[in-house]
Design an enzyme around this catalytic site. Sequence first.
Site, PDB file in Angstrom:
ATOM      1  N   CYS A   1     -25.633  71.797   3.264  1.00 39.93           N
ATOM      2  CA  CYS A   1     -25.676  71.642   4.712  1.00 39.93           C
ATOM      3  C   CYS A   1     -27.287  71.719   4.918  1.00 39.93           C
ATOM      4  CB  CYS A   1     -24.908  72.789   5.101  1.00 39.93           C
ATOM      5  SG  CYS A   1     -23.021  72.803   4.773  1.00 39.93           S
TER       6      CYS A   1
ATOM      7  N   HIS B   1     -30.779  75.473   7.305  1.00 37.52           N
ATOM      8  CA  HIS B   1     -29.117  75.432   7.226  1.00 37.52           C
ATOM      9  C   HIS B   1     -28.920  74.431   8.444  1.00 37.52           C
ATOM     10  CE1 HIS B   1     -24.761  75.829   7.231  1.00 37.52           C
ATOM     11  NE2 HIS B   1     -25.074  76.149   5.959  1.00 37.52           N
TER      12      HIS B   1
ATOM     13  N   GLN C   1     -28.972  84.549   4.179  1.00 35.79           N
ATOM     14  CA  GLN C   1     -29.241  84.514   2.819  1.00 35.79           C
ATOM     15  C   GLN C   1     -30.046  85.754   2.489  1.00 35.79           C
ATOM     16  OE1 GLN C   1     -27.573  82.831   0.613  1.00 35.79           O
ATOM     17  NE2 GLN C   1     -26.886  80.847   1.782  1.00 35.79           N
TER      18      GLN C   1
ATOM     19  N   LYS D   1     -20.818  86.656   2.681  1.00 37.42           N
ATOM     20  CA  LYS D   1     -22.129  86.391   1.406  1.00 37.42           C
ATOM     21  C   LYS D   1     -22.445  87.729   1.179  1.00 37.42           C
ATOM     22  CE  LYS D   1     -23.643  82.275   3.808  1.00 37.42           C
ATOM     23  NZ  LYS D   1     -23.046  80.930   2.850  1.00 37.42           N
TER      24      LYS D   1
ATOM     25  N   ASP E   1     -32.203  83.695  11.015  1.00 39.43           N
ATOM     26  CA  ASP E   1     -30.913  83.214  10.333  1.00 39.43           C
ATOM     27  C   ASP E   1     -31.266  84.070   8.980  1.00 39.43           C
ATOM     28  OD1 ASP E   1     -29.299  82.561   8.559  1.00 39.43           O
ATOM     29  OD2 ASP E   1     -29.506  80.350   9.159  1.00 39.43           O
TER      30      ASP E   1
HETATM   31  N1  C6P Z   1     -24.593  78.566   3.567  1.00 41.11           N
HETATM   32  C1  C6P Z   1     -24.259  77.612   1.406  1.00 41.11           C
HETATM   33  O1  C6P Z   1     -23.605  77.372   0.424  1.00 41.11           O
HETATM   34  P1  C6P Z   1     -21.587  80.580   7.962  1.00 41.11           P
HETATM   35  O2  C6P Z   1     -21.063  79.228   7.298  1.00 41.11           O
HETATM   36  O3  C6P Z   1     -21.582  80.451   9.294  1.00 41.11           O
HETATM   37  O4  C6P Z   1     -21.125  81.890   7.423  1.00 41.11           O
HETATM   38  O5  C6P Z   1     -23.080  80.382   7.376  1.00 41.11           O
HETATM   39  C2  C6P Z   1     -23.926  79.384   7.590  1.00 41.11           C
HETATM   40  C3  C6P Z   1     -25.296  79.564   7.037  1.00 41.11           C
HETATM   41  C4  C6P Z   1     -26.260  79.785   7.949  1.00 41.11           C
HETATM   42  N2  C6P Z   1     -27.538  79.786   7.491  1.00 41.11           N
HETATM   43  C5  C6P Z   1     -27.616  79.806   6.090  1.00 41.11           C
HETATM   44  C6  C6P Z   1     -29.008  79.992   5.389  1.00 41.11           C
HETATM   45  C7  C6P Z   1     -26.669  79.659   5.192  1.00 41.11           C
HETATM   46  O6  C6P Z   1     -26.947  79.460   4.052  1.00 41.11           O
HETATM   47  C8  C6P Z   1     -25.551  79.678   5.942  1.00 41.11           C
HETATM   48  C9  C6P Z   1     -24.137  79.059   4.777  1.00 41.11           C
HETATM   49  C10 C6P Z   1     -23.401  78.226   2.481  1.00 41.11           C
HETATM   50  O7  C6P Z   1     -25.389  77.558   1.467  1.00 41.11           O
HETATM   51  C11 C6P Z   1     -22.436  77.439   2.883  1.00 41.11           C
HETATM   52  S1  C6P Z   1     -22.822  75.853   3.571  1.00 41.11           S
END
Ligand code: C6P
Length: 414
Positions: free
Chosen positions: A371, A127, A208, A231, A205
């Site tokens: 993203c 991401h 997910q 999430k 990270d």
């Molecule tokens: N992915 C998706 O639709 P935040 O926005 O800080 O809570 O998470 C960012 C982020 C970082 N790493 C991974 C692997 C992610 O999937 C995400 C967030 C969402 O895939 C929103 S872009």
Amino acid sequence: MQANTYSLEEIRNDFPVLNRRVRDDKKLVYLDNAATTQKPNQVIDAITDYYQNHNSNIHRAVHALAEESTEAFEVTRDKIAKFLNIQNREEIVFVKGTTEAINLVAYSWGRDNVQKGDIVVTTEYEHHSNIVPWQLLTQETGAELKYIDIDDDGELILEQLDEYLSTGKVKLVAISHVSNVLGTITDIHNVIKKCKNVGAKVLVDGAQAVPHMKVDIASLGCDFYAFSAHKMLGPTGVGVLWARKELLENMRPFQGGGDMIREVHKHETTWNDLPYKFEAGTPNVADVICFAAAIDYLTKIGMDNVRSHETELTKYALEKMSKVKGLTIYGPKDPQKASGVISFNFNDVHPHDVATIIDKNGVAIRSGHHCAQVLMEKLNVAATNRASFYIYTTKEEVDTLIDSLEQVAEVFKL
Ligand code: C6P
């Protein structure tokens, strides 16, 4: 809901939004869970209860409400420690989300530990939140940013990691536990073992991963782990950075002000104990407190049950989708190797058109680059469609998704 039984019906009853009708009275089919999950009544009630009965700032005043709020806030930290098998609660830092957690490490650890000649390694399926902070850091310090490529099945080519590590220059490997686009589950134990053998630090990270499977931080052996509450049934605006105590102790603060100080004088300040050194300003008290209800909810279901439900659904979806003419599916085809995320393209129809047409049936998926533009470049596409499942997703909803694709075919006369 009963402990450790999986009753889809009971689970669905806890989520009011799943009863919504949208777009000309169509039943909502919510398949955008990788972006954010829906919230059960237990979480919604917890936030209402907080504002109705306890609202107060924390770690400051001595009055009753302040004491109640402070205690509830710290209870969430304890629940996270138990949920992820974290031995030391001081290693849990509340942040806004995964993005802020990674930026905190890039700034507070990276600026003092990465220099010219060093290598930071990330992967092609990251991401942007796990790419851009490392670009900023390596550009500023003169270090090099290297990528582990993916193969045709959407899995990492770990021989490349071996090559990078063999240079002896790798300071940090920043890697997803699960890809948000392909659903690929990284062979994370293996990656961490390789890095530890040569003394490279590992940031995982887990945005997910934590929502979808049992994660045991003590047994992983990484150095930093980041994830977001929204999430995993929790509220937006809350995330966690876990890091080893000795690293946090030696890192400079990320932001100044509020709770992060011990003493402030005209020209110098000393820092508060961990984790408060990294929690400047009034934190997101209400949302941290109601996050505990989300953790309780998932604990009650059992993360192994969450994982088996998603694996079964993914298997079902992949089997059915593989029979749809003109559908290209990206990522692992073995549901054991992926979480409940399926990215696809349908003939040459732009993903936004696919998503717009099936939305008329109430089916909510995400379309776009998710993203993850580095990955899109690798796949040689501008965008994909992505359906992502969670604890309340049913096989009938997967059927509705697939049936809706027929309408896309009709509109485009395919
Ligand atoms: N992915 C998706 O639709 P935040 O926005 O800080 O809570 O998470 C960012 C982020 C970082 N790493 C991974 C692997 C992610 O999937 C995400 C967030 C969402 O895939 C929103 S872009």
